[in-house]
Scaffold this active site. Structure first.
Site, PDB file in Angstrom:
ATOM      1  N   THR A  46       0.831  -1.210   0.000  1.00 36.28           N
ATOM      2  CA  THR A  46       0.000   0.000   0.000  1.00 36.28           C
ATOM      3  C   THR A  46       0.866   1.261   0.000  1.00 36.28           C
ATOM      4  O   THR A  46       0.597   2.215  -0.740  1.00 36.28           O
ATOM      5  CB  THR A  46      -0.936   0.014   1.218  1.00 36.28           C
ATOM      6  OG1 THR A  46      -1.798  -1.129   1.159  1.00 36.28           O
ATOM      7  CG2 THR A  46      -1.787   1.269   1.243  1.00 36.28           C
ATOM      8  N   ASP A  69      -7.815  -4.998  -2.022  1.00 35.47           N
ATOM      9  CA  ASP A  69      -7.582  -5.841  -0.852  1.00 35.47           C
ATOM     10  C   ASP A  69      -8.778  -5.711   0.085  1.00 35.47           C
ATOM     11  O   ASP A  69      -9.124  -4.602   0.493  1.00 35.47           O
ATOM     12  CB  ASP A  69      -6.305  -5.388  -0.141  1.00 35.47           C
ATOM     13  CG  ASP A  69      -5.894  -6.329   0.982  1.00 35.47           C
ATOM     14  OD1 ASP A  69      -6.715  -7.169   1.383  1.00 35.47           O
ATOM     15  OD2 ASP A  69      -4.752  -6.210   1.453  1.00 35.47           O
ATOM     16  N   GLU A 241      13.897 -11.012   3.058  1.00 33.58           N
ATOM     17  CA  GLU A 241      13.789 -12.189   3.911  1.00 33.58           C
ATOM     18  C   GLU A 241      13.385 -13.376   3.057  1.00 33.58           C
ATOM     19  O   GLU A 241      12.794 -13.204   1.984  1.00 33.58           O
ATOM     20  CB  GLU A 241      12.761 -11.962   5.030  1.00 33.58           C
ATOM     21  CG  GLU A 241      13.169 -10.886   6.018  1.00 33.58           C
ATOM     22  CD  GLU A 241      12.156 -10.697   7.145  1.00 33.58           C
ATOM     23  OE1 GLU A 241      11.189 -11.493   7.215  1.00 33.58           O
ATOM     24  OE2 GLU A 241      12.324  -9.758   7.946  1.00 33.58           O
ATOM     25  N   CYS A 282      21.165  -4.673  14.956  1.00 37.12           N
ATOM     26  CA  CYS A 282      21.085  -4.075  13.619  1.00 37.12           C
ATOM     27  C   CYS A 282      22.109  -4.701  12.684  1.00 37.12           C
ATOM     28  O   CYS A 282      21.808  -4.989  11.518  1.00 37.12           O
ATOM     29  CB  CYS A 282      21.310  -2.566  13.698  1.00 37.12           C
ATOM     30  SG  CYS A 282      20.113  -1.710  14.732  1.00 37.12           S
TER      31      CYS A 282
END
Length: 336
Positions: A46, A69, A241, A282
């Site tokens: 979005t 959606d 990922e 991090c």
């Protein structure tokens, strides 16, 4: 004996061509009518589609961003309430937004209600086809969108599985209407007798079939436009990922089956750790992300524009935040 020197053979390797890391190619392609933005849930579809629509509004006459959606987020992104009618976005003169449900119920489907008003038997026959209710709702959405005459329409789509089903509807409808009309031409006598049993007039048959013919013509046109790379493209959104990268590859392969062009990938939430003071978490997360960023480059850098957007300190919400982020789609982010 003197040892013979081994000859060394050098193989010339083709140097991968890296395309420009921005969405400027979409902004400059004036012929584009339909732009889909999609990917796995929670990767920033979005936000990306909203930013893209903002940049398009700078160079197009009028732009519509439409959410398909069921869990709409456009209203949250722009911090403004939208509904199933195009609404002008605050702060713009040519950017509109709307939220529609592609799985609307029968009561909300104008096309099915019109067919039912003319011929209940034909409506029941139509509704017996698998998936036809969702497909007809899609047709209703496309009918509305095409009547609005916007320069470019950006689709903020549902997660991958729903999106692929959404994109299959034009083909499903084309086949369904084709079969029904073929059935009518082959068995017109039986069709009339069955309609007679329900107390229907011949005129009602013709009216219902005429509406189906009109819808079939619309769907055929949508099919042609969706498979035309000059008119339609799909922007894939992911995060660095495993699951997201895997689903992006599946999405790209499925889009190829639908003959839908895709040559842009937006990678969201890329972490650039600060060195002073060092952050162990991090640094560890960045090392993990770098592995998948390398995979994305290896797979797609020759054929895709790969855009990296950083993980920000604050959530992106409201027009000003979206405008700031949208600049990074055109001018690649430099952490230095």
């Amino acid at each position: 004996k003197k040892k013979k020197k081994k000859k060394l053979y050098f193989i010339k390797m083709a140097v991968p061509t890296t395309l420009h890391s921005s969405l400027i190619n979409l902004i400059e392609q004036n012929s584009l009518k339909w732009i889909f933005v999609g990917g796995k849930g929670g990767v920033g579809k979005t936000t990306t589609s909203s930013c893209l629509a903002i940049e398009l509004a700078k160079v197009r006459e009028n732009v519509l961003i439409i959410s398909t959606d069921p869990a709409h987020n456009l209203s949250d992104a722009f911090d403004q309430r939208f509904n199933k009618q195009p609404t002008l976005v605050n702060g713009f003169k040519n950017l509109y937004a709307m939220e529609v449900d592609p799985q609307a119920s029968f009561e909300e489907n104008e096309m099915l209600r019109q067919i039912g008003a003319d011929n209940q038997f034909l409506q029941d026959l139509t509704m017996s086809l698998p998936g036809i209710d969702e497909a007809m709702s899609f047709a209703e959405v496309m009918k509305l969108v095409k009547s609005l005459q916007f320069s470019t329409i950006v689709f903020d789509t549902a997660p991958t599985g729903h999106t692929l089903r959404f994109l299959s509807f034009p083909s499903l409808l084309d086949k369904a209407f084709g079969k029904l009309l073929e059935f009518k031409s082959k068995f017109s006598g039986i069709f009339s007798q069955m309609s007679g049993l329900f107390g229907l007039k011949q005129d009602s048959n013709e009216n219902a079939l005429e509406k189906m013919e009109q819808m079939k013509t619309l769907i055929e046109e949508v099919n042609r436009q969706f498979s035309n790379p000059d008119l339609t493209t799909f922007v894939c959104v992911c995060i660095p990922e495993f699951l997201s990268v895997y689903e992006t590859e599946r999405l790209i392969q499925e889009l190829a089956k639908f003959n839908i062009d895709t040559h842009n990938i937006v990678v969201n939430q890329v972490l650039y750790p600060e060195e002073d003071p060092p952050c162990k978490l991090c640094i560890a997360r960045s090392a993990m992300q770098n592995k998948y960023l390398a995979q994305i480059n290896e797979l797609y850098q020759e054929d895709f524009h790969i855009i990296r957007l950083p993980l920000l300190y604050e959530e992106v919400r409201g027009v000003i935040s979206l405008q700031n982020l949208s600049k990074m789609l055109i001018n690649p982010y430099n952490p230095k």
